[in-house]
Design a protein around this motif. Structure first.
Motif, PDB file in Angstrom:
ATOM      1  N   ASN A 193     109.763  53.791  45.896  1.00  0.00           N
ATOM      2  CA  ASN A 193     109.659  52.407  45.439  1.00  0.00           C
ATOM      3  C   ASN A 193     110.428  51.454  46.347  1.00  0.00           C
ATOM      4  O   ASN A 193     110.800  50.351  45.938  1.00  0.00           O
ATOM      5  CB  ASN A 193     110.199  52.280  44.008  1.00  0.00           C
ATOM      6  CG  ASN A 193     109.440  53.123  43.004  1.00  0.00           C
ATOM      7  OD1 ASN A 193     109.413  54.345  43.103  1.00  0.00           O
ATOM      8  ND2 ASN A 193     108.832  52.487  42.017  1.00  0.00           N
ATOM      9  N   SER A 289     106.123  47.526  44.472  1.00  0.00           N
ATOM     10  CA  SER A 289     107.202  48.518  44.376  1.00  0.00           C
ATOM     11  C   SER A 289     106.776  49.792  45.096  1.00  0.00           C
ATOM     12  O   SER A 289     107.104  50.001  46.257  1.00  0.00           O
ATOM     13  CB  SER A 289     107.521  48.783  42.901  1.00  0.00           C
ATOM     14  OG  SER A 289     108.618  49.646  42.761  1.00  0.00           O
ATOM     15  N   VAL A 290     106.030  50.665  44.432  1.00  0.00           N
ATOM     16  CA  VAL A 290     105.297  51.693  45.179  1.00  0.00           C
ATOM     17  C   VAL A 290     104.188  50.982  45.939  1.00  0.00           C
ATOM     18  O   VAL A 290     103.494  50.123  45.386  1.00  0.00           O
ATOM     19  CB  VAL A 290     104.691  52.746  44.221  1.00  0.00           C
ATOM     20  CG1 VAL A 290     103.754  53.683  44.968  1.00  0.00           C
ATOM     21  CG2 VAL A 290     105.786  53.538  43.521  1.00  0.00           C
TER      22      VAL A 290
END
Length: 525
Positions: A193, A289-290
């Protein structure tokens, strides 16, 4: 063709032999054992071997073939900071090499005790929470704290720490199950992340090191300062060559999984997918994030692994012109406050659709999450049949990305019947990482090492860094000076002389600090 054989090769399940004599003088063994207390010192081959190897294919092949080398003479389980101080002082006085072992997930041969001596296994006792400050949103933990334990404590902060809510470190590397905080810090690691939360160097706010010469180096937990060069940044990435990290103070973030927004897209080609990633990262609306993009070769495999191939979704993609061997899969999440995560996903979708992508829902991302820590186990089973899987990664900017991607893959495919999958998984407005996964029918250690050298040569020759988040260790050290230049290497060596004039800390080529000139490789860029 690659997976034709059904006969298992050497599975490496034989007993560990008691055939590795301890070369440390009995007087030193007795003295060091007394420093850490009864039951915390070990000279048997098994305990020495289990802290001598990491998780790169070179480690796994040697274990299968019964090759015992570069293991310490003595393994110690320090109980507290006082034990670390006493052991380092004793070893410094007597010139005994000191190595550090955390979770054992190193893929850079960073833990090998090339010169024997002592290895300190940090994960046994040094895994406590030392402080938690909810007002500052920081937690201080010992270096042997594992990733799962840290997340368990933070997510259960109301009951575990008396906090008002749940928190997260935001650091979830693929090695999460086994890696420890100390390993993250000293190798400058990255979690999956990281595009939103940052790499570990963005999360560390203070550190405590035990160094030779009786030196204790402690930094303070301020969010920023202008007190000259940043000592925290100097120490992160030092891989145990300057001293032993006892504890780290980390920033923590609010844990809000209910706000996570998942997405995935399929692009018709690599170029449009790369352009979309760059536009997203330079869009000034916040970061996912990811965030992952697979090239065509990896995308075809990923769609099999994530259960998409053969479904209605797969049929629809093909009908709309997203062809196998050309299409590219992007997946990811948006995290944070509810309005923020919704906005990030909305903007990501807008950009991807403008680049001709097809939205393939959040279910593909969920499928990836289901196997995110499980997939690496496949290589153990495949190696039973002589199939080698390993990885190398590097950092690129947007300008040289394609040169590195094409050049490295050309070398990987120069070997017949070899798969080379590539993805980007850590992004910045200025560039990203490239993560190469190569799969081949290969059970010779010498052949593997020669092949790995060729890939590393290609990474350097095409202008990438030698590592984005795996560290350098001893495996990649021959290429380090060619990457950072002789002036920077001189600075590293000056720091080494200051902290460790006798050279007892992680000797044997780590960070190229005592690497013979004839072993260094300089590739033309």
């Amino acid at each position: 063709m690659l997976f034709r054989s059904r006969e298992k090769k050497n599975t490496g399940l034989s007993d560990v032999p008691e055939s590795a004599p301890c070369r440390l003088a009995p007087g030193h063994v007795a003295a060091l054992s007394a420093l850490v207390g009864e039951g915390n010192a070990h000279t048997d081959t098994y305990n020495r071997l289990r802290v001598g190897y990491g998780k790169t294919m070179a480690d796994l092949m040697r274990l299968r073939y019964g090759i015992i080398e570069n293991i310490p003479d003595l393994v110690l389980w320090p109980r507290d900071r006082a034990d670390l101080r006493a052991v380092v002082d004793y070893c410094d006085e007597h010139g005994i090499p000191v190595y550090v072992y955390g979770g054992g997930s190193s893929v850079s041969r960073g833990v090998e005790a090339v010169k024997g001596g002592v290895t300190l296994d940090m994960r046994v006792h040094l895994k406590r929470v030392l402080a938690f400050d909810e007002r500052n949103q920081t937690i201080t933990v010992e270096a042997g704290m594992s990733g799962p334990e840290l997340e368990r404590i933070l997510r259960g902060a109301p009951s575990e720490l008396g906090a008002s809510r749940a928190y997260t470190s935001g650091h979830l590397p693929q090695s999460f199950e086994y890696s420890v905080v100390g390993g993250w810090v000293v190798t400058r690691g990255a979690g999956q992340n990281s595009t939103y939360y940052g790499k570990i160097e963005d999360m560390v706010i203070a550190q405590d090191y035990v160094c030779p010469r009786g030196m204790d180096l402690k930094t303070r937990d301020f969010p920023a300062a202008a007190n000259g060069p940043d000592v925290d940044q100097v120490m992160m990435g030092s891989e145990g060559t300057f001293g032993i990290l006892y504890s780290a103070t980390l920033k923590v973030r609010k844990y809000m999984p209910e706000n996570t927004r998942r997405f995935s897209f399929i692009f018709k080609d690599w170029e449009s997918a790369k352009d979309a990633c760059r536009e997203i990262m330079q869009g000034e609306f916040g970061f996912p994030s990811v965030f992952r993009l697979s090239d065509p070769e990896e995308s075809d495999v990923a769609l099999k692994l994530y259960g998409v191939e053969g479904t209605i979704l797969d049929t629809l993609m093909s009908a709309r012109g997203y062809r196998k061997g050309e299409r590219c899969l992007m997946l990811g999440t948006a995290d944070g406050e509810a309005g923020f995560s919704r906005h990030v996903k909305r903007m990501v979708k807008k950009i991807c659709l403008s680049r001709g992508a097809m939205y393939t829902t959040g279910l593909v991302q969920k499928s990836w999450e289901h196997g995110r820590f499980r997939d690496p186990y496949m290589r153990e089973d495949l190696q039973d049949y002589g199939i080698m899987i390993d990885t190398l990664e590097c950092s690129v900017n947007w300008t040289n990305l394609e040169s590195v991607h094409a050049g490295v893959r050309e070398f990987c495919h120069s070997r017949p019947d070899t798969i080379c999958m590539t993805h980007m998984s850590h992004f910045y407005p200025q560039g990203c990482n490239l993560y190469f996964i190569f799969i081949a029918k290969m059970d010779s250690l010498d052949e593997y090492l020669a092949y790995q050298r060729g890939i590393l040569d290609g990474i350097q020759a095409h202008g990438a860094t030698m590592s984005h988040h795996h560290g350098i260790g001893k495996a990649f050290a021959p290429w380090l000076e060619g990457d950072v230049g002789p002036e920077v290497m001189s600075l590293y060596k000056a720091l080494k002389t200051h902290f460790d004039p006798k050279g007892i800390m992680n000797p044997g080529g780590t960070l190229a600090l005592d690497l013979p000139d004839e072993q260094k490789r300089f590739m033309k860029k």
